[in-house]
Design an enzyme around this catalytic site. Structure first.
Site, PDB file in Angstrom:
ATOM      1  N   HIS A   1     -63.413  34.562 -68.964  1.00 30.38           N
ATOM      2  CA  HIS A   1     -63.329  35.763 -69.794  1.00 30.38           C
ATOM      3  C   HIS A   1     -64.553  35.886 -70.690  1.00 30.38           C
ATOM      4  O   HIS A   1     -65.036  36.989 -70.962  1.00 30.38           O
ATOM      5  CB  HIS A   1     -62.059  35.709 -70.658  1.00 30.38           C
ATOM      6  CG  HIS A   1     -60.852  36.218 -69.937  1.00 30.38           C
ATOM      7  ND1 HIS A   1     -59.578  36.065 -70.418  1.00 30.38           N
ATOM      8  CD2 HIS A   1     -60.731  36.900 -68.774  1.00 30.38           C
ATOM      9  CE1 HIS A   1     -58.725  36.627 -69.579  1.00 30.38           C
ATOM     10  NE2 HIS A   1     -59.391  37.133 -68.578  1.00 30.38           N
TER      11      HIS A   1
ATOM     12  N   ARG B   1     -56.889  43.693 -57.569  1.00 26.20           N
ATOM     13  CA  ARG B   1     -56.036  42.512 -57.513  1.00 26.20           C
ATOM     14  C   ARG B   1     -54.718  42.794 -58.239  1.00 26.20           C
ATOM     15  O   ARG B   1     -54.713  43.364 -59.328  1.00 26.20           O
ATOM     16  CB  ARG B   1     -56.740  41.317 -58.167  1.00 26.20           C
ATOM     17  CG  ARG B   1     -58.035  40.907 -57.475  1.00 26.20           C
ATOM     18  CD  ARG B   1     -58.699  39.769 -58.229  1.00 26.20           C
ATOM     19  NE  ARG B   1     -59.873  39.245 -57.541  1.00 26.20           N
ATOM     20  CZ  ARG B   1     -61.118  39.630 -57.780  1.00 26.20           C
ATOM     21  NH1 ARG B   1     -61.340  40.560 -58.698  1.00 26.20           N
ATOM     22  NH2 ARG B   1     -62.126  39.110 -57.129  1.00 26.20           N
TER      23      ARG B   1
ATOM     24  N   ARG C   1     -54.935  44.956 -52.924  1.00 28.57           N
ATOM     25  CA  ARG C   1     -54.603  43.708 -52.227  1.00 28.57           C
ATOM     26  C   ARG C   1     -53.197  43.264 -52.596  1.00 28.57           C
ATOM     27  O   ARG C   1     -52.828  43.237 -53.780  1.00 28.57           O
ATOM     28  CB  ARG C   1     -55.610  42.614 -52.604  1.00 28.57           C
ATOM     29  CG  ARG C   1     -55.436  41.324 -51.815  1.00 28.57           C
ATOM     30  CD  ARG C   1     -56.483  40.295 -52.196  1.00 28.57           C
ATOM     31  NE  ARG C   1     -56.285  39.767 -53.528  1.00 28.57           N
ATOM     32  CZ  ARG C   1     -57.111  38.907 -54.129  1.00 28.57           C
ATOM     33  NH1 ARG C   1     -58.203  38.519 -53.503  1.00 28.57           N
ATOM     34  NH2 ARG C   1     -56.857  38.466 -55.339  1.00 28.57           N
TER      35      ARG C   1
ATOM     36  N   GLU D   1     -61.215  35.946 -44.676  1.00 26.75           N
ATOM     37  CA  GLU D   1     -61.671  34.902 -45.589  1.00 26.75           C
ATOM     38  C   GLU D   1     -61.406  33.503 -45.041  1.00 26.75           C
ATOM     39  O   GLU D   1     -61.685  32.508 -45.701  1.00 26.75           O
ATOM     40  CB  GLU D   1     -61.004  35.070 -46.958  1.00 26.75           C
ATOM     41  CG  GLU D   1     -59.503  35.249 -46.902  1.00 26.75           C
ATOM     42  CD  GLU D   1     -58.898  35.681 -48.216  1.00 26.75           C
ATOM     43  OE1 GLU D   1     -59.476  35.383 -49.276  1.00 26.75           O
ATOM     44  OE2 GLU D   1     -57.829  36.314 -48.186  1.00 26.75           O
TER      45      GLU D   1
ATOM     46  N   ASN E   1     -66.169  34.739 -50.843  1.00 26.60           N
ATOM     47  CA  ASN E   1     -65.991  33.566 -51.720  1.00 26.60           C
ATOM     48  C   ASN E   1     -65.223  32.470 -50.985  1.00 26.60           C
ATOM     49  O   ASN E   1     -65.649  31.320 -50.924  1.00 26.60           O
ATOM     50  CB  ASN E   1     -65.240  33.957 -52.994  1.00 26.60           C
ATOM     51  CG  ASN E   1     -65.995  34.969 -53.821  1.00 26.60           C
ATOM     52  OD1 ASN E   1     -67.120  35.333 -53.502  1.00 26.60           O
ATOM     53  ND2 ASN E   1     -65.385  35.433 -54.886  1.00 26.60           N
ATOM     54  N   ASP E   2     -64.066  32.837 -50.421  1.00 24.80           N
ATOM     55  CA  ASP E   2     -63.274  31.856 -49.684  1.00 24.80           C
ATOM     56  C   ASP E   2     -63.866  31.559 -48.313  1.00 24.80           C
ATOM     57  O   ASP E   2     -63.825  30.423 -47.842  1.00 24.80           O
ATOM     58  CB  ASP E   2     -61.829  32.345 -49.534  1.00 24.80           C
ATOM     59  CG  ASP E   2     -60.962  31.979 -50.733  1.00 24.80           C
ATOM     60  OD1 ASP E   2     -61.364  31.078 -51.491  1.00 24.80           O
ATOM     61  OD2 ASP E   2     -59.899  32.594 -50.910  1.00 24.80           O
TER      62      ASP E   2
ATOM     63  N   CYS F   1     -65.947  42.310 -50.177  1.00 26.24           N
ATOM     64  CA  CYS F   1     -65.555  42.341 -51.582  1.00 26.24           C
ATOM     65  C   CYS F   1     -65.837  41.031 -52.302  1.00 26.24           C
ATOM     66  O   CYS F   1     -65.460  40.863 -53.456  1.00 26.24           O
ATOM     67  CB  CYS F   1     -64.080  42.708 -51.725  1.00 26.24           C
ATOM     68  SG  CYS F   1     -62.948  41.560 -50.894  1.00 26.24           S
TER      69      CYS F   1
END
Length: 582
Positions: free
Chosen positions: A195, A302, A337, A438, A461-462, A509
């Protein structure tokens, strides 16, 4: 003599100012055994510290200007909610009474427990939420141990800019520092998805995290130069270094002014290829950022946070309302998603499907969990279907690894359409349902999956982590995280090619989509839809406007066909050269 340190650049920009070290000593939490008769007084001391922490945060929130984006205040609200959560209120006082221990030690034990829960999560973004626990706990601990009242650096009109150097900085600190006119900050801990990092980007404060031993290496009051993109800190610079950074700072300002002029310019390459630029968002309030950069829509919304920080499951009406609010706030299509939680991520309202697995990354999560807990999945799908009547919506299924998962999810959606129709409830009968690619198995079987999906979205990313078998947030192995690895590039190209042959759109994404180092490469591989953090949209657009996609595709075919490491390196070098010229 000047010194140079490196870390993770999380908020772009050049800052020049004098170092001001805060939180200069680590909190040493004592463990004390108390007389059981003192439990009530110790619980009261803890409750008082928690109330002071809430007062501090509310005071900071009240100082936020009214025209500040709502999502910035939301970070403070998150910490306020955590202070009222039973996991930090009742659980701590229970520990004090059960163990007859001091408040500081009870807080630390509970914090360690909560952090361990987040550490077990596979999703890097959700795993980084442990920072919020640590920030809230540190605030309470400082009050208990030192009576800290607030963070103060100096007057906003002080003659020289200040660069804060700290062990870590909370979101509340970032807001307070921005109000005090701080030029930038450097921390020893933290990551790009925290954050604190997100806030620094939102507030355009140059920032670098993960600079180990920064407080020891940098002296209070010395001049610092920081590059928030490269992650470089220079202490006590010589005249030439300072002049260089001053010139770069001026160039950065001109660059930002130039980018702002691209907001309403269509993302069309020099040879006339239209590219879609979409945004990734977390909360409904993030939609304002998509308008600010002229994005074509939302490529990833998300939904996990509807299920977290609560003790019950969100029902259909709550989810329906949340989705409609986002749909109505977005200009353009939105891809939502479905729940990407798992046995490793059931923090609050999620249901545990059993004990946390030894390897949660390979366990019951995302589509696997949803198909096993069909009751929970039905509620979300019904809400999404109903929301689709209010705007252009796509449903994206995470972590698809085989055709059966996609078929079962689509079959359930058809059943729910029939239910809703019989109930007289509206929905988009042509609602697109797609798969996130992914998992390497999904990319390798993309030609088969494409026969059952309306679209693909590459979650790099994954995909990179699973392909290379590394955890990118693990300091011991993250040097192996390589988006340019030949295996990764071939999986990306295979997915895009399968989409082209099946006539379905393919987007990306993952973070790679918003990294300008890879924009021309992705165009060369055939990508035509990019979804990224709003702050990256205009920079990516600038590169696209100067690109010759037809020429890049020729290089991309050579790159994928190359089996020679030297040839591959040469082709990548040519692409990097074109990035530099763009």
């Amino acid at each position: 003599m000047s010194s140079s340190l490196t870390g993770i650049g999380v908020s772009r920009g050049i800052a020049i100012g004098r170092a001001h070290k805060i939180h200069g000593d680590d909190l040493l939490v004592p463990q004390q055994v108390l007389d059981p008769a003192m439990a009530d007084a110790e619980c009261a001391r803890y409750t008082s510290a928690r109330q002071i922490a809430k007062m501090q945060l509310r005071a900071i929130r009240e100082r936020i200007p009214g025209d500040t984006p709502r999502d910035i205040a939301a970070f403070i609200d998150t910490h306020l909610l955590m202070l009222d959560d039973r996991a930090l209120s009742d659980a701590v006082t229970d520990r004090i009474r059960e163990q007859s221990c001091n408040a500081e030690w009870a807080v630390q034990q509970q914090a360690d427990h909560l952090v361990a829960v987040f550490e077990a999560m596979d999703d890097a973004y959700l795993r980084s939420r442990r920072d919020d626990v640590e920030h809230v706990v540190a605030r309470i601990q400082r009050i208990l141990l030192k009576g800290d009242k607030s963070l103060h650096v100096g007057k906003p009109d002080q003659p020289e800019p200040t660069i804060v150097v700290a062990d870590d900085i909370t979101p509340a600190d970032v807001i307070l520092l921005s109000q005090q006119g701080v030029a930038g900050f450097v921390t020893e801990y933290g990551g790009p998805l925290s954050h604190t990092a997100i806030l620094a980007r939102s507030l355009s404060i140059p920032a670098i995290v993960g600079v180990h031993d920064a407080r020891k290496a940098l002296n209070d009051g010395e001049v610092l130069l920081i590059d928030g993109q490269a992650g470089v800190v220079i202490g006590d610079p010589d005249a030439a270094q300072k002049t260089d950074f001053e010139q770069r700072q001026q160039a950065e300002q001109r660059f930002r002014e130039m980018l702002a002029q691209l907001k309403d310019v269509p993302a069309v390459s020099k040879d006339g290829k239209k590219i879609s630029l979409l945004c990734n968002i977390e909360l409904p309030t993030d939609t304002a950022h998509t308008h600010g950069v002229g994005a074509d829509g939302v490529g990833l919304y998300r939904t996990e946070f509807l299920y977290m920080n609560r003790t019950d499951m969100p029902d259909e009406e709550e989810q329906y309302t949340a989705y409609v609010n986002v749909i109505q706030a977005v200009s353009g299509p939105i891809t939502i998603r479905t729940l990407d939680l798992g046995a490793d991520k059931q923090v609050d309202s999620g249901r545990m499907a059993g004990p946390t697995p030894n390897n949660p990354a390979l366990g019951l999560r995302a589509i696997r969990l949803c198909l096993k807990d069909e009751t929970m999945f039905r509620v979300q799908l019904r809400a999404l279907l109903r929301a689709s009547a209010h705007g252009p919506v796509k449903i994206m299924l995470p972590m698809i690894s085989n055709i059966e998962e996609l078929q079962r999810a689509r079959a359930l959606i058809e059943v729910l359409k029939t239910e809703l129709q019989s109930e007289g409830k509206r929905f988009d009968p042509q609602l697109a349902v797609g798969a996130m690619i992914e998992v390497p198995a999904a990319a390798l079987s993309a030609p088969l999956l494409a026969q059952h999906a309306d679209f693909f979205s590459l979650g790099t990313n994954d995909l990179i982590q699973y392909t290379l078998a590394i955890d990118r947030v693990d300091d011991e192995v993250n040097y192996l995280y390589d988006p340019l690895h030949p295996a990764v590039l071939r999986l990306i190209h295979l997915t895009i090619e399968a989409g082209e042959q099946a006539g379905i759109p393919v987007s990306m994404c993952g973070e790679m989509a918003g990294d300008t180092r890879y924009t021309l490469l992705l165009l060369a591989l055939g990508l035509t839809e990019f979804s990224m953090h709003p702050s990256s949209v205009l920079e990516v657009k600038r590169i696209i406007l100067e690109a010759d996609v037809k020429h890049l595709r020729q290089l991309g075919r050579k790159l994928v066909a190359s089996g020679n490491a030297v040839e591959t390196a040469e082709l990548l070098h040519r692409l990097r050269g074109e990035v530099a010229r763009a």
